[in-house]
Write a protein that holds these residues in place. Sequence first.
Motif, PDB file in Angstrom:
ATOM      1  N   SER A 261      69.176  27.734  39.877  1.00  0.00           N
ATOM      2  CA  SER A 261      69.748  26.447  38.605  1.00  0.00           C
ATOM      3  C   SER A 261      69.230  25.517  38.909  1.00  0.00           C
ATOM      4  O   SER A 261      69.016  24.245  38.612  1.00  0.00           O
ATOM      5  CB  SER A 261      71.468  26.649  39.435  1.00  0.00           C
ATOM      6  N   ALA A 262      67.959  25.304  40.391  1.00  0.00           N
ATOM      7  CA  ALA A 262      67.498  24.314  41.155  1.00  0.00           C
ATOM      8  C   ALA A 262      66.558  23.836  40.186  1.00  0.00           C
ATOM      9  O   ALA A 262      65.867  22.629  40.017  1.00  0.00           O
ATOM     10  CB  ALA A 262      66.744  25.110  42.718  1.00  0.00           C
ATOM     11  N   TYR A 264      67.428  23.344  37.085  1.00  0.00           N
ATOM     12  CA  TYR A 264      67.765  22.541  36.089  1.00  0.00           C
ATOM     13  C   TYR A 264      68.741  21.387  36.626  1.00  0.00           C
ATOM     14  O   TYR A 264      68.851  21.302  37.718  1.00  0.00           O
ATOM     15  CB  TYR A 264      68.616  23.489  35.076  1.00  0.00           C
ATOM     16  N   SER A 265      68.906  20.150  35.411  1.00  0.00           N
ATOM     17  CA  SER A 265      69.099  19.070  36.497  1.00  0.00           C
ATOM     18  C   SER A 265      70.262  18.996  34.880  1.00  0.00           C
ATOM     19  O   SER A 265      70.248  19.356  33.947  1.00  0.00           O
ATOM     20  CB  SER A 265      68.770  18.212  36.408  1.00  0.00           C
ATOM     21  N   ASP A 266      71.403  17.689  34.935  1.00  0.00           N
ATOM     22  CA  ASP A 266      72.440  17.476  34.711  1.00  0.00           C
ATOM     23  C   ASP A 266      73.240  18.819  34.432  1.00  0.00           C
ATOM     24  O   ASP A 266      73.080  19.871  34.763  1.00  0.00           O
ATOM     25  CB  ASP A 266      72.476  16.239  33.278  1.00  0.00           C
ATOM     26  N   THR A 268      74.578  20.618  35.990  1.00  0.00           N
ATOM     27  CA  THR A 268      75.578  21.532  36.782  1.00  0.00           C
ATOM     28  C   THR A 268      76.370  20.710  37.888  1.00  0.00           C
ATOM     29  O   THR A 268      76.002  19.733  37.923  1.00  0.00           O
ATOM     30  CB  THR A 268      73.388  21.810  37.803  1.00  0.00           C
ATOM     31  N   THR A 295      69.684  20.154  31.069  1.00  0.00           N
ATOM     32  CA  THR A 295      68.116  19.356  31.312  1.00  0.00           C
ATOM     33  C   THR A 295      67.467  20.609  31.821  1.00  0.00           C
ATOM     34  O   THR A 295      66.919  20.825  33.538  1.00  0.00           O
ATOM     35  CB  THR A 295      67.904  17.947  30.938  1.00  0.00           C
TER      36      THR A 295
END
Length: 404
Positions: A261-262, A264-266, A268, A295
């Motif tokens: 998961s790190a 990716y952004s937004d 989350t 993202t």
Amino acid sequence: MARSASAMGLVMVTDALRRGCAAALLVLTAGAVQAADIRIINGDTPGEGLNDTTPRDPVPGNPGTTVGAQRLNALGYVADLLGSRIGSDVPILVEVTFSNLRCRSTNADLAAAGPERLVSDFPGAQPGVFYALALANAINGARIESGPDISADFNADLDAPDDCLGGADWYYGLDNNPPGDDLNFVSTATHELIHGLGFASFVNLQTGEFFMGLPSIYETFIRDLGFSTTWPSLNNNERMASAANDGNVVWDGPSITPQVSARYSDGTVGSDLQLYAPNPVEPGSSISHWEADLTPNALMEPFVDARGDVDIRNGIGLAACVLSDLGWGLINRVGCPDDDGAAIPSPDGTADGSGNANAGGGSGDMAGDDGSGGGGCTLGRGAPDPIWLALLLVAAWRLRRQSI
């Protein structure tokens, strides 16, 4: 004892409504599992769809000289690509049709796909949990029911000489480079077939009811952070509310680690990746996709650049994580996310889907929008570039319970 769902009610269940598009421990482990043999079954009538003889110039990676041949070549490439990511000792049969779906100058229904059947209580399954038929076959190690495992329907009107989407056509090239406003068929078909492999919720989002009272394996991994639990632990009203609990519905599968998961952004929440849960719900789109703001973009978002923003030649990304959690065995060192293109077939026009059986006439009844999740695509021009919108699962749900 296995139960499956189909339009002919057997045993205790009468005709069921056809609905519109510890699993981590169920990964295929018995011996060396071979690459999935995904076979495209031609469900179109002569002269139509995959049999369309309209002349068409070859495009990169696709030497077909008719519309039908290019469609079949592109589908064969998608079949081979997905078969290089997952393992199954049981061939996966995908019945494909092209129909005159809704198509206007500014928006169109592109495609829809989903499992032909949902199956529960077979050897290796979690008790009382539905699985997409192709996945059930793979876990079982033998075919549970005859007939196609997945149905997929694509919009034939996009190739018609009219004002459908302002004259845009399907692009059947394999180079992820559609010209002008043409639409990337290969990306669309990959997205749809992944829904057919089980990346979809079958809950009625208008009522919160599980299909036939049982959760699917996909739904066991849906967690609502507001309720602090997964969907099987919620009642119908709570699930109905959760489906529109924007920003608080996440995928709870073990493959989505903080390290994953790190990247990716937004889209989350902490180390969790959000599922698409807008308020109000969008039937056919909500819950069965990643959050649209994720993202970088992921293949299984509801809104993705229709011109090929997600290049599947580099792998299927986070979809591999979900497929693994559902119980699919990943092969060829495919990881989570799948982004290194390992063993992706070369787009040289030789892909054939490991065999294209001709099943003859049509794909059966089409289901309407009943509020359930699933996989389908609508395209509109509400932005400078076209966008995907998963709208409606129109695969046939031949639902029955049957002992085998």
